[in-house]
Design a protein around this motif. Sequence first.
Motif, PDB file in Angstrom:
ATOM      1  N   THR A   1      36.177  25.673  46.066  1.00  0.00           N
ATOM      2  CA  THR A   1      37.046  25.040  45.075  1.00  0.00           C
ATOM      3  C   THR A   1      36.433  23.732  44.576  1.00  0.00           C
ATOM      4  O   THR A   1      36.421  23.452  43.373  1.00  0.00           O
ATOM      5  CB  THR A   1      38.439  24.792  45.703  1.00  0.00           C
ATOM      6  OG1 THR A   1      38.987  26.072  46.061  1.00  0.00           O
ATOM      7  CG2 THR A   1      39.371  24.090  44.750  1.00  0.00           C
TER       8      THR A   1
ATOM      9  N   THR B   1      33.345  24.470  42.432  1.00  0.00           N
ATOM     10  CA  THR B   1      33.769  24.939  41.107  1.00  0.00           C
ATOM     11  C   THR B   1      34.205  23.760  40.243  1.00  0.00           C
ATOM     12  O   THR B   1      33.908  23.703  39.045  1.00  0.00           O
ATOM     13  CB  THR B   1      34.946  25.925  41.256  1.00  0.00           C
ATOM     14  OG1 THR B   1      34.554  26.976  42.144  1.00  0.00           O
ATOM     15  CG2 THR B   1      35.335  26.526  39.925  1.00  0.00           C
TER      16      THR B   1
ATOM     17  N   ARG C   1      39.522  28.772  33.195  1.00  0.00           N
ATOM     18  CA  ARG C   1      38.870  28.582  34.495  1.00  0.00           C
ATOM     19  C   ARG C   1      39.243  27.231  35.102  1.00  0.00           C
ATOM     20  O   ARG C   1      39.327  27.092  36.318  1.00  0.00           O
ATOM     21  CB  ARG C   1      37.358  28.698  34.343  1.00  0.00           C
ATOM     22  CG  ARG C   1      36.965  30.095  33.898  1.00  0.00           C
ATOM     23  CD  ARG C   1      35.492  30.378  34.026  1.00  0.00           C
ATOM     24  NE  ARG C   1      35.244  31.776  33.768  1.00  0.00           N
ATOM     25  CZ  ARG C   1      35.420  32.747  34.653  1.00  0.00           C
ATOM     26  NH1 ARG C   1      35.830  32.453  35.869  1.00  0.00           N
ATOM     27  NH2 ARG C   1      35.184  33.998  34.334  1.00  0.00           N
TER      28      ARG C   1
ATOM     29  N   ASN D   1      40.995  26.763  38.690  1.00  0.00           N
ATOM     30  CA  ASN D   1      40.483  25.853  39.701  1.00  0.00           C
ATOM     31  C   ASN D   1      41.577  24.901  40.196  1.00  0.00           C
ATOM     32  O   ASN D   1      41.659  24.602  41.386  1.00  0.00           O
ATOM     33  CB  ASN D   1      39.281  25.082  39.128  1.00  0.00           C
ATOM     34  CG  ASN D   1      38.581  24.228  40.166  1.00  0.00           C
ATOM     35  OD1 ASN D   1      38.444  23.035  40.015  1.00  0.00           O
ATOM     36  ND2 ASN D   1      38.132  24.835  41.256  1.00  0.00           N
TER      37      ASN D   1
ATOM     38  N   ASN E   1      35.562  33.239  42.260  1.00  0.00           N
ATOM     39  CA  ASN E   1      35.805  32.374  41.108  1.00  0.00           C
ATOM     40  C   ASN E   1      34.721  31.314  40.991  1.00  0.00           C
ATOM     41  O   ASN E   1      34.327  30.942  39.886  1.00  0.00           O
ATOM     42  CB  ASN E   1      37.168  31.682  41.227  1.00  0.00           C
ATOM     43  CG  ASN E   1      38.308  32.639  40.964  1.00  0.00           C
ATOM     44  OD1 ASN E   1      38.114  33.699  40.378  1.00  0.00           O
ATOM     45  ND2 ASN E   1      39.501  32.271  41.390  1.00  0.00           N
ATOM     46  N   ALA E   2      34.274  30.813  42.120  1.00  0.00           N
ATOM     47  CA  ALA E   2      33.215  29.801  42.088  1.00  0.00           C
ATOM     48  C   ALA E   2      31.992  30.361  41.380  1.00  0.00           C
ATOM     49  O   ALA E   2      31.456  29.750  40.449  1.00  0.00           O
ATOM     50  CB  ALA E   2      32.859  29.349  43.506  1.00  0.00           C
TER      51      ALA E   2
ATOM     52  N   THR F   1      32.711  31.013  37.623  1.00  0.00           N
ATOM     53  CA  THR F   1      32.908  29.784  36.852  1.00  0.00           C
ATOM     54  C   THR F   1      31.612  28.991  36.737  1.00  0.00           C
ATOM     55  O   THR F   1      31.287  28.467  35.673  1.00  0.00           O
ATOM     56  CB  THR F   1      34.014  28.926  37.495  1.00  0.00           C
ATOM     57  OG1 THR F   1      35.221  29.684  37.525  1.00  0.00           O
ATOM     58  CG2 THR F   1      34.231  27.647  36.712  1.00  0.00           C
ATOM     59  N   ILE F   2      30.871  28.901  37.820  1.00  0.00           N
ATOM     60  CA  ILE F   2      29.610  28.160  37.770  1.00  0.00           C
ATOM     61  C   ILE F   2      28.665  28.845  36.787  1.00  0.00           C
ATOM     62  O   ILE F   2      27.967  28.192  36.008  1.00  0.00           O
ATOM     63  CB  ILE F   2      28.978  28.071  39.176  1.00  0.00           C
ATOM     64  CG1 ILE F   2      29.854  27.225  40.104  1.00  0.00           C
ATOM     65  CG2 ILE F   2      27.579  27.464  39.091  1.00  0.00           C
ATOM     66  CD1 ILE F   2      29.502  27.369  41.586  1.00  0.00           C
TER      67      ILE F   2
ATOM     68  N   HIS G   1      25.170  27.675  42.040  1.00  0.00           N
ATOM     69  CA  HIS G   1      25.345  29.130  42.057  1.00  0.00           C
ATOM     70  C   HIS G   1      24.506  29.749  43.168  1.00  0.00           C
ATOM     71  O   HIS G   1      24.978  30.612  43.917  1.00  0.00           O
ATOM     72  CB  HIS G   1      24.966  29.734  40.703  1.00  0.00           C
ATOM     73  CG  HIS G   1      25.403  31.156  40.538  1.00  0.00           C
ATOM     74  ND1 HIS G   1      24.732  32.214  41.117  1.00  0.00           N
ATOM     75  CD2 HIS G   1      26.455  31.702  39.895  1.00  0.00           C
ATOM     76  CE1 HIS G   1      25.358  33.341  40.819  1.00  0.00           C
ATOM     77  NE2 HIS G   1      26.408  33.061  40.077  1.00  0.00           N
TER      78      HIS G   1
END
Lengths: 705, 705
Positions: free
Chosen positions: B327, B330, B371, B375, B420-421, B424-425, B447
């Motif tokens: 989290t 991100t 996104r 987050n 999600n990380a 999103t990254i 990433h």
Amino acid sequence: MSDAAVRQNAHPRKPATNTRTPVGGAPTSPHSAVEAHEARIDVDAVTDLLLGTWRETRREAREMIKDPAFWRIEGQPMPEHRERVLGQLRLLVENNGSRRAFPTEYGGLDDNGANLAGFMELVLADPSLQIKSGVQWGLFGSAIYQLGTKKHHDAWLRDVIELDLPGAFAMTETGHGSDVAAIGTTATYDPETEEFVIHTPFRGAWKDYLGNAALHGRAATVFAQLITNGVNYGVHCFFVPLRDDDGAFLPGVGGEDDGVKGGLNGIDNGRLHFDHVRIPRFNLLNRYGDVASDGTYSSEIPSPGRRFFTMLGALVQGRVSLDGAATTGTALALHIAVTYANQRRQFDSGAGSDEVVLLDYGKHQRRLLPRLAQNYAQFFSNDELLRTFDGVFSGRQDTPAERENLETLAAALKPLSTWNALETIQEAREACGGSGFLAENRLVGLHQDLDVYVTFEGDNNILLQLVGKRLLADFAKQFRGADAAKLASFAARQTVGKVFHGAGLRQFGQSVADLGSTARSVELGLRAEQQHELLAGRVEQMISDIAGRLRPAAKASPAEAAELFNANQAELIEAARAHGELLQWEAFSDGIAGVDDEGTAQVLTWLRDLFGLHLIEKHLAWYLINGRLSSQRAAAVSKYIDRLCLRLRPHAQDLVDAYGFAPEHVRAPIASGAEHERQAEARAYYADLAASGEAPASEKSLKKK
Amino acid sequence: MSDAAVRQNAHPRKPATNTRTPVGGAPTSPHSAVEAHEARIDVDAVTDLLLGTWRETRREAREMIKDPAFWRIEGQPMPEHRERVLGQLRLLVENNGSRRAFPTEYGGLDDNGANLAGFMELVLADPSLQIKSGVQWGLFGSAIYQLGTKKHHDAWLRDVIELDLPGAFAMTETGHGSDVAAIGTTATYDPETEEFVIHTPFRGAWKDYLGNAALHGRAATVFAQLITNGVNYGVHCFFVPLRDDDGAFLPGVGGEDDGVKGGLNGIDNGRLHFDHVRIPRFNLLNRYGDVASDGTYSSEIPSPGRRFFTMLGALVQGRVSLDGAATTGTALALHIAVTYANQRRQFDSGAGSDEVVLLDYGKHQRRLLPRLAQNYAQFFSNDELLRTFDGVFSGRQDTPAERENLETLAAALKPLSTWNALETIQEAREACGGSGFLAENRLVGLHQDLDVYVTFEGDNNILLQLVGKRLLADFAKQFRGADAAKLASFAARQTVGKVFHGAGLRQFGQSVADLGSTARSVELGLRAEQQHELLAGRVEQMISDIAGRLRPAAKASPAEAAELFNANQAELIEAARAHGELLQWEAFSDGIAGVDDEGTAQVLTWLRDLFGLHLIEKHLAWYLINGRLSSQRAAAVSKYIDRLCLRLRPHAQDLVDAYGFAPEHVRAPIASGAEHERQAEARAYYADLAASGEAPASEKSLKKK
């Protein structure tokens, strides 16, 4: 990877899974076509099909890169990696790998399609090699060849081909990437000395991210605003020497190293800036625009806009080759992940004493097989793109319309294949668990290197937006001067799902003559015709809807028009993506239409169906909202996909073997058969232990007593 | 990154965008709340909210890692990176960063929640540091503490805390990752010498991917099948010395370096194997199972299955901390991408003379803002997870039921936040174009390092499957012994979208008391109540549908049952994901329910709505197929999202500033204000040029004349 490991690679042609002990009751479908007692694909014939029109050149390239000198060394520090890749470029020259695109009079081979086909394969050796050679010959050399004239070819091409003149392609600036027309570098003509003055007026106008700029480039093809006699004639390209024989910058030239990147660290990307650097008038690459000694500008293309796009269009081959390289890189990832998934076992099913092979899990099939179908589609669409490219650049079909089609096709396909590459490689890496994270198994390196493919040579979203605008323009053309009757007739056609023949790309109904042997489709409610109707109808309706929403823009202020366009930007990009997907689907269908072998045709038709249904599932909400699928039919799509995955599961190894990779291309220990050996050893150990009577009892079994 | 660059970092608190020159007619909404003349969030208060219950510890940790000694050096070769991170661990010890989880009698601070909260922040310095310290104290040390007893604590804990005893956590084997129960390593008790014999019977049983194993580990907590008196009592954990004081392997111990990985190369992952290595009986970590000197086994947990899961459950903190670290990572990516998107300009709009700021593009908003909402939700759900964890591990709420809830919550949230990380990254990196690919801008490194988070400490798909099974079990419990009337009543409830109170996690209707100030919701057709109903109803129906399809399994053969389960595996995982999303949404709603400040409450409610609608859009096909949304309402969802994006756009910088990162945490030059300076310089140049009267005329303008 050791030589022994390479030799141990059991593929292609002998899937280790054939040796599996069948386990009664495990939730497994057959692991191979042999077990399934089904017609199987003719693996070699499919390899031919995938390698496409220039298969011989591809095979030559693959043969060449069996030499370990071409291989990426995982974890090699950046400075050594850069030197290694430079050395690989020299090897390429020795192997004639640098000659294919160029005219014979300079030592070239004059074969454009073959050039890109061979070039794409380099991604298997090291993507840095692919991209650095792309910089040298596909960009720097190509700019001289395509934008220059005979005097420039005479002066530099031979040295470019032989790598005696390494160069950078200086288009992008720190401040402007996608919007090339707005770059800040200026080239101001000085009639007194008959020189251009190349100048960087501010920091944002530094050239940036250029391969060969940090270390190896002796010259650059520099894009700059051409100013003469007080008029800016827009972006043109200039040959600018950068470094002397000792590698030191020439006076007025400066630069910086871009340093470490997310991948492709075998390439010396860097920045360049110019402080009133003077170059002879000769150095203007003057094919599309020239300046006389007195400073008079001339061009055979009077429209500044069309001239600009013609120049950029001459460099389309970068996108074509990225589409192919991304497709090949994706194939490698799928080969590794599917081979591993056919050997690796984890968890018993609760139904037998043995553990389940990963690819027998429903979720695992869902993760990998639709992506395999997608990758197959990309091979076919890339070959179509390559043929179009070769037609134009060989001169056989070099018309403005065909050039425009080529550019649109490339702009539609490159985003899809490069994004698919990243997603598929990532899924493959995750599907291989911890072993997928080890560099030796290649997947992480592929992701890192291919990452930038989605934003360079045209940012993917920008490219799709271009395609979307083209689709809108073609749509509008149909109604230019249309009366109410025609519009009404169009509206009627829309509802039955016919396609407007947009974007001049393909006359859909015509070239997809067969739609890929409908008779072989799985007994679904969604056969080839319906798939095509759904995919094509979506493109049509999205464009038509967007056009309708943009109609008020014609009478609006520029600000309102811009706002209206912006509100529809995301959907226009989606429409362009849908168009690219349709093209891939059609190319796949065309590609298998001519297949005679029954087993091959059968399996590839299932695979094409899986691709089509996978696309429809992805956009299912759209089909429902727009009344193109009932809830009931929509609900069936996912079930069809599950059934197709089960059907294709026994053919999965054949399908990845058909990529035709040799152990020297794969190199990943987890796809070498080592996992199968480990599994066999472990099972033998437990079998022996049980046979010896010395196996410990399990606590659970004691408790039952 | 230079100190100067760090100093130039304009954030947080002074968005460079406030200095923009407004451009009449460009398709821009206001760039800041000030411009929008709207209530804005109280940035500092939101930082407090996001940092959650242990905000002071987090701030301490963030203060500590402002020291450049903790920072990742991009491109540092693996050997140096490994040494550097080892040194950082020593710095952590000096800064008391290693003490929080352990009892005071060994130099600890006995504060579990704070420990994880502080630990998560290390990801900002270098994820390798986060994970290597996690190996040392969260896994190796934690195994000794949680699975051992006082004699073990006395013997080793102090040295573990002080890093005088670096160790590896040897659970995973080459052949078994997720299926820990099936590992091959054996620990056979020899009553004659009162020793356990640790042995690796085949290659697949080598311990693998272990941090600290390749170089630094002096000992390991080794998981092995405990065999005594001819009975295998299942997996237990043993303390096994690995290396002597000179770092050489002890007799019988061997290993290999895992080599370069996709990321986290500051950690020395490696393999270990044991050839009949003898350790004293003392070294069995015997909290949950013990062996007497004569070889008699005893345990206070009679069920082997429950004992196994209790031992694994004692190590849940890894998943909790990964959820938090993902989290935070991100958030860093979003801070960088949004800040850059607020400064970077590209393409003029056609409506004005100036170029458009990236975040004004509809597509760019669509890429980043949902996104950002996601987050935010993760921060709230992670804090809830952390509080649950602290309740259990402090002993305040340590019941079997609460432990089970904690494990299920962690298994539901860790997969979502880690995936999600990565997504999103990656989106952030692409949204920053070529500059996003430079290592100095951090996105690619994030990433690469976070990649493995999705498959370690429990493969994400396996974890979600566990959650799904738990949901199924809770569902079944409701109907144990149910009669027809009860089932009918349930079926009726289903259609009105009520939620079964499953998975013991949260009594939905109760704790989401307020649903986040409905009055503040944008005037949508989908306010908080409807969002909750849709999200919760989906979980309920999916589980109920799957349960229905699995019902025949009860009467089927094991093989048929396994096949039936396998056919529903993918959807069960989807249902678990839906459950996790619901938990995140509820935590977000809970989190903002107590906010008093009007501007903050307003903006966060919009953001929560964006999160909810984003989830609904993602699963839109499901809602349509299942008749929960009409086509018309479904079509409106995307439009609502577009409107929310426009509303939130002026607040975007405030929202990423509220993460509370200092320049020393961000370190990315593109988020430092440098881009803004470059833009200003370029615009000043053109303005001066125009004012000087010496600007070249454009060819186009000449042609118009």
